[in-house]
Design an enzyme around this catalytic site. Structure first.
Site, PDB file in Angstrom:
ATOM      1  N   THR A  23       0.977  -1.249  -0.112  1.00 18.32           N
ATOM      2  CA  THR A  23       0.043  -0.016   0.130  1.00 18.32           C
ATOM      3  C   THR A  23       0.804   1.440  -0.121  1.00 18.32           C
ATOM      4  O   THR A  23       0.363   2.369   0.105  1.00 18.32           O
ATOM      5  CB  THR A  23      -0.867  -0.095   1.394  1.00 18.32           C
ATOM      6  OG1 THR A  23      -0.136   0.074   2.325  1.00 18.32           O
ATOM      7  CG2 THR A  23      -1.898  -1.356   1.272  1.00 18.32           C
ATOM      8  N   TRP A  24       2.206   1.178  -0.166  1.00 20.82           N
ATOM      9  CA  TRP A  24       3.042   2.522  -0.143  1.00 20.82           C
ATOM     10  C   TRP A  24       2.630   3.202  -1.505  1.00 20.82           C
ATOM     11  O   TRP A  24       2.639   2.500  -2.788  1.00 20.82           O
ATOM     12  CB  TRP A  24       4.495   1.774  -0.410  1.00 20.82           C
ATOM     13  CG  TRP A  24       5.433   2.827  -0.445  1.00 20.82           C
ATOM     14  CD1 TRP A  24       5.494   4.075   0.205  1.00 20.82           C
ATOM     15  CD2 TRP A  24       6.673   3.070  -1.302  1.00 20.82           C
ATOM     16  NE1 TRP A  24       6.606   4.841  -0.168  1.00 20.82           N
ATOM     17  CE2 TRP A  24       7.298   4.266  -1.176  1.00 20.82           C
ATOM     18  CE3 TRP A  24       7.238   1.973  -2.393  1.00 20.82           C
ATOM     19  CZ2 TRP A  24       8.804   4.748  -1.799  1.00 20.82           C
ATOM     20  CZ3 TRP A  24       8.480   2.274  -3.036  1.00 20.82           C
ATOM     21  CH2 TRP A  24       9.114   3.711  -2.656  1.00 20.82           C
ATOM     22  N   ASP A  47      -0.127  -4.953   3.536  1.00 16.68           N
ATOM     23  CA  ASP A  47       1.019  -4.435   4.049  1.00 16.68           C
ATOM     24  C   ASP A  47       1.126  -3.078   4.300  1.00 16.68           C
ATOM     25  O   ASP A  47       0.858  -2.246   3.246  1.00 16.68           O
ATOM     26  CB  ASP A  47       2.290  -4.768   2.875  1.00 16.68           C
ATOM     27  CG  ASP A  47       3.576  -4.212   3.767  1.00 16.68           C
ATOM     28  OD1 ASP A  47       4.092  -4.650   4.678  1.00 16.68           O
ATOM     29  OD2 ASP A  47       4.121  -3.288   3.467  1.00 16.68           O
ATOM     30  N   TYR A  52       2.830   5.645   5.313  1.00 17.43           N
ATOM     31  CA  TYR A  52       2.167   6.091   4.026  1.00 17.43           C
ATOM     32  C   TYR A  52       0.796   6.619   4.271  1.00 17.43           C
ATOM     33  O   TYR A  52       0.365   7.178   3.080  1.00 17.43           O
ATOM     34  CB  TYR A  52       1.574   4.393   3.662  1.00 17.43           C
ATOM     35  CG  TYR A  52       2.643   3.460   3.491  1.00 17.43           C
ATOM     36  CD1 TYR A  52       3.935   3.595   3.513  1.00 17.43           C
ATOM     37  CD2 TYR A  52       2.396   2.096   3.536  1.00 17.43           C
ATOM     38  CE1 TYR A  52       5.010   2.682   3.390  1.00 17.43           C
ATOM     39  CE2 TYR A  52       3.428   1.119   3.496  1.00 17.43           C
ATOM     40  CZ  TYR A  52       4.585   1.400   3.200  1.00 17.43           C
ATOM     41  OH  TYR A  52       5.692   0.645   3.137  1.00 17.43           O
ATOM     42  N   LYS A  81       4.012  -0.789  10.277  1.00 13.83           N
ATOM     43  CA  LYS A  81       5.564  -0.380  10.516  1.00 13.83           C
ATOM     44  C   LYS A  81       5.563   0.820  11.469  1.00 13.83           C
ATOM     45  O   LYS A  81       5.009   1.785  11.449  1.00 13.83           O
ATOM     46  CB  LYS A  81       6.371  -0.247   9.213  1.00 13.83           C
ATOM     47  CG  LYS A  81       6.095  -1.204   8.195  1.00 13.83           C
ATOM     48  CD  LYS A  81       6.831  -1.045   6.954  1.00 13.83           C
ATOM     49  CE  LYS A  81       6.563  -2.162   5.910  1.00 13.83           C
ATOM     50  NZ  LYS A  81       5.093  -1.701   5.382  1.00 13.83           N
ATOM     51  N   HIS A 114      10.532   0.346  10.625  1.00 10.24           N
ATOM     52  CA  HIS A 114      10.387   0.555   9.209  1.00 10.24           C
ATOM     53  C   HIS A 114      11.875   1.052   8.671  1.00 10.24           C
ATOM     54  O   HIS A 114      12.286   0.345   7.445  1.00 10.24           O
ATOM     55  CB  HIS A 114       9.646   1.719   9.040  1.00 10.24           C
ATOM     56  CG  HIS A 114       9.041   1.881   7.635  1.00 10.24           C
ATOM     57  ND1 HIS A 114       7.904   2.413   7.367  1.00 10.24           N
ATOM     58  CD2 HIS A 114       9.579   1.562   6.429  1.00 10.24           C
ATOM     59  CE1 HIS A 114       7.501   2.318   6.016  1.00 10.24           C
ATOM     60  NE2 HIS A 114       8.603   1.998   5.463  1.00 10.24           N
ATOM     61  N   GLN A 180      11.856  -7.474   6.356  1.00  7.75           N
ATOM     62  CA  GLN A 180      11.244  -6.972   4.892  1.00  7.75           C
ATOM     63  C   GLN A 180      11.992  -5.996   4.151  1.00  7.75           C
ATOM     64  O   GLN A 180      12.524  -4.781   4.811  1.00  7.75           O
ATOM     65  CB  GLN A 180       9.909  -6.056   5.181  1.00  7.75           C
ATOM     66  CG  GLN A 180       9.012  -6.032   4.071  1.00  7.75           C
ATOM     67  CD  GLN A 180       7.994  -5.005   3.999  1.00  7.75           C
ATOM     68  OE1 GLN A 180       7.820  -4.141   3.541  1.00  7.75           O
ATOM     69  NE2 GLN A 180       7.168  -5.761   4.815  1.00  7.75           N
ATOM     70  N   GLY A 210       9.846  -3.947  -8.880  1.00  5.85           N
ATOM     71  CA  GLY A 210      10.794  -2.833  -9.105  1.00  5.85           C
ATOM     72  C   GLY A 210      10.180  -1.543  -9.070  1.00  5.85           C
ATOM     73  O   GLY A 210      10.843  -0.424  -9.555  1.00  5.85           O
ATOM     74  N   GLY A 213       5.532   2.019 -10.916  1.00  5.87           N
ATOM     75  CA  GLY A 213       4.650   3.451 -10.580  1.00  5.87           C
ATOM     76  C   GLY A 213       5.435   4.439  -9.933  1.00  5.87           C
ATOM     77  O   GLY A 213       4.864   5.369  -9.898  1.00  5.87           O
ATOM     78  N   ILE A 263      -4.276  -6.142  -9.721  1.00  5.52           N
ATOM     79  CA  ILE A 263      -4.236  -6.706  -8.670  1.00  5.52           C
ATOM     80  C   ILE A 263      -4.725  -8.222  -8.889  1.00  5.52           C
ATOM     81  O   ILE A 263      -4.114  -9.129  -7.963  1.00  5.52           O
ATOM     82  CB  ILE A 263      -5.386  -5.989  -7.659  1.00  5.52           C
ATOM     83  CG1 ILE A 263      -4.850  -4.675  -7.226  1.00  5.52           C
ATOM     84  CG2 ILE A 263      -5.751  -7.055  -6.395  1.00  5.52           C
ATOM     85  CD1 ILE A 263      -5.869  -3.757  -6.581  1.00  5.52           C
ATOM     86  N   GLU A 265      -4.303  -9.949 -11.578  1.00  2.00           N
ATOM     87  CA  GLU A 265      -3.260 -10.862 -12.206  1.00  2.00           C
ATOM     88  C   GLU A 265      -2.192 -11.197 -11.239  1.00  2.00           C
ATOM     89  O   GLU A 265      -1.466 -12.162 -11.384  1.00  2.00           O
ATOM     90  CB  GLU A 265      -2.769  -9.677 -13.234  1.00  2.00           C
ATOM     91  CG  GLU A 265      -1.592 -10.308 -14.016  1.00  2.00           C
ATOM     92  CD  GLU A 265      -0.965  -9.279 -14.914  1.00  2.00           C
ATOM     93  OE1 GLU A 265       0.066  -8.554 -14.845  1.00  2.00           O
ATOM     94  OE2 GLU A 265      -1.749  -8.633 -15.665  1.00  2.00           O
ATOM     95  N   ASN A 266      -1.722 -10.245 -10.233  1.00  2.00           N
ATOM     96  CA  ASN A 266      -0.315 -10.541  -9.416  1.00  2.00           C
ATOM     97  C   ASN A 266      -0.798 -11.579  -8.513  1.00  2.00           C
ATOM     98  O   ASN A 266       0.159 -12.000  -7.831  1.00  2.00           O
ATOM     99  CB  ASN A 266      -0.067  -9.115  -8.694  1.00  2.00           C
ATOM    100  CG  ASN A 266       0.307  -8.125  -9.563  1.00  2.00           C
ATOM    101  OD1 ASN A 266       0.844  -8.221 -10.601  1.00  2.00           O
ATOM    102  ND2 ASN A 266       0.199  -6.790  -9.058  1.00  2.00           N
TER     103      ASN A 266
END
Length: 315
Positions: A23-24, A47, A52, A81, A114, A180, A210, A213, A263, A265-266
């Site tokens: 959700t970052w 997460d 965030y 975090k 974090h 993480q 990676g 976005g 979402i 597809e992942n």
């Protein structure tokens, strides 16, 4: 280890779902819908983080999903975090209480430090003058108290090098369950992976695609010829191949998306695998860290004088 149902067992005995929604940089006004879509599509791991600035919106969505009977709290894995401004031991419990209040839940399944960096209480942004010396042992004792209380069912860290994780393991009463870190085919973290495995600490990979976005990161991870070739041979997308690679490496993956099709597809990475003859090709990929943490490095302030020092040479 992972199993066909898609989880990894932590050193606490808890089973953490192997794919989580990141959700970052999922903006308020958008993140709630992404969480709703993900959970309805089968995700059971979200997460989150104080930094965030979207935990309140996520909390409203979780509350509605629970009330509507879509999912039960005990069926979800929710991570949050502790931000760098709250590392003083007296501030740690309040920080978690604020997160629990925003998320409208009684406990988190995992609570992580974090970054191995500390900033002045209440400071906003990344002004180097706000950087303070670090005292991880005292912060960790406060984290252990949260674990003892049951408000954090597991505790761990983010962005810790092999050395920093080793130093923490030497003094910890409750060992970290998770580290993480950035992990994807173009930053495979092999040394850290091996160390985590040897110590029973689960490695969880953020930015597993990676961060395509992210405006300030120049990322070509999904355009690498190896990923494109493997994707074509298997009839999958490069993103699915990158995520499946992570699971087969033995770490959980936290892809972020706010697009409904992506979402879904992942999450479609469980009923197939990358065969060994294609999997070995990932070792040919040139390695480069994307998230360098330069904001925590300064000539005078804070604990690190160089990026090399922050990562203990793992750059």
């Amino acid at each position: 280890m992972a199993n066909e149902n898609g989880y990894f067992e932590l050193n606490t005995g808890a089973k953490m779902p192997s794919v989580g929604l990141g959700t970052w940089q999922a903006d308020p006004g958008v993140v709630g819908n992404a969480v709703d879509v993900a959970i309805k599509a089968g995700y059971r791991h979200i997460d989150c983080a104080r930094l965030y600035l979207n935990e309140k919106e996520i909390g409203f969505v979780l509350k509605k999903l629970f009330e509507d009977g879509v999912v039960k709290r005990e069926d979800l894995w929710i991570t949050s975090k502790l931000w760098c401004t709250d590392l003083a031991p007296k501030d740690v419990p309040e920080a978690l209480d604020n997160t629990l209040q925003d998320l409208q839940i009684d406990y988190v399944d995992l609570y992580l430090i974090h970054w191995p960096a500390r900033m002045k209480k209440g400071s906003v942004g990344f002004n180097p003058e706000n950087l303070l010396p670090l005292d991880i042992p005292s912060t960790w004792r406060a984290m252990e108290a949260l674990y003892d209380s049951g408000k954090a069912r597991a505790i761990g860290v983010c962005n810790f090098s092999t050395k920093k994780l080793g130093d923490l393991l030497e003094i910890a009463r409750v060992p970290p369950a998770v580290n993480q870190v950035e992990c994807h085919p173009s930053w495979q973290q092999q040394k850290l992976h091996a160390f985590c495995k040897s110590k029973g600490v689960h490695l969880s990979g953020y930015s597993p695609l990676g961060s395509p976005g992210t405006r300030w990161i120049k990322s070509d991870v999904l355009r690498h010829p190896v990923l494109k070739t493997v994707a074509e041979k298997l009839g999958k997308t490069p993103a699915q191949v990158a995520l499946r690679w992570g699971l087969q490496m033995g770490h959980s993956v936290l892809p972020k998306s706010t697009n409904e099709a992506r979402i879904k597809e992942n999450f479609d990475i469980f009923d197939w695998s990358i065969p060994e003859d294609l999997f070995v090709k990932f070792s040919e990929i040139e390695q480069a860290r994307l998230i360098r943490g330069t904001a925590y490095v300064h000539d005078t302030f804070g604990s690190y004088r160089s990026v090399e020092e922050l990562w203990d040479g793992e750059i």
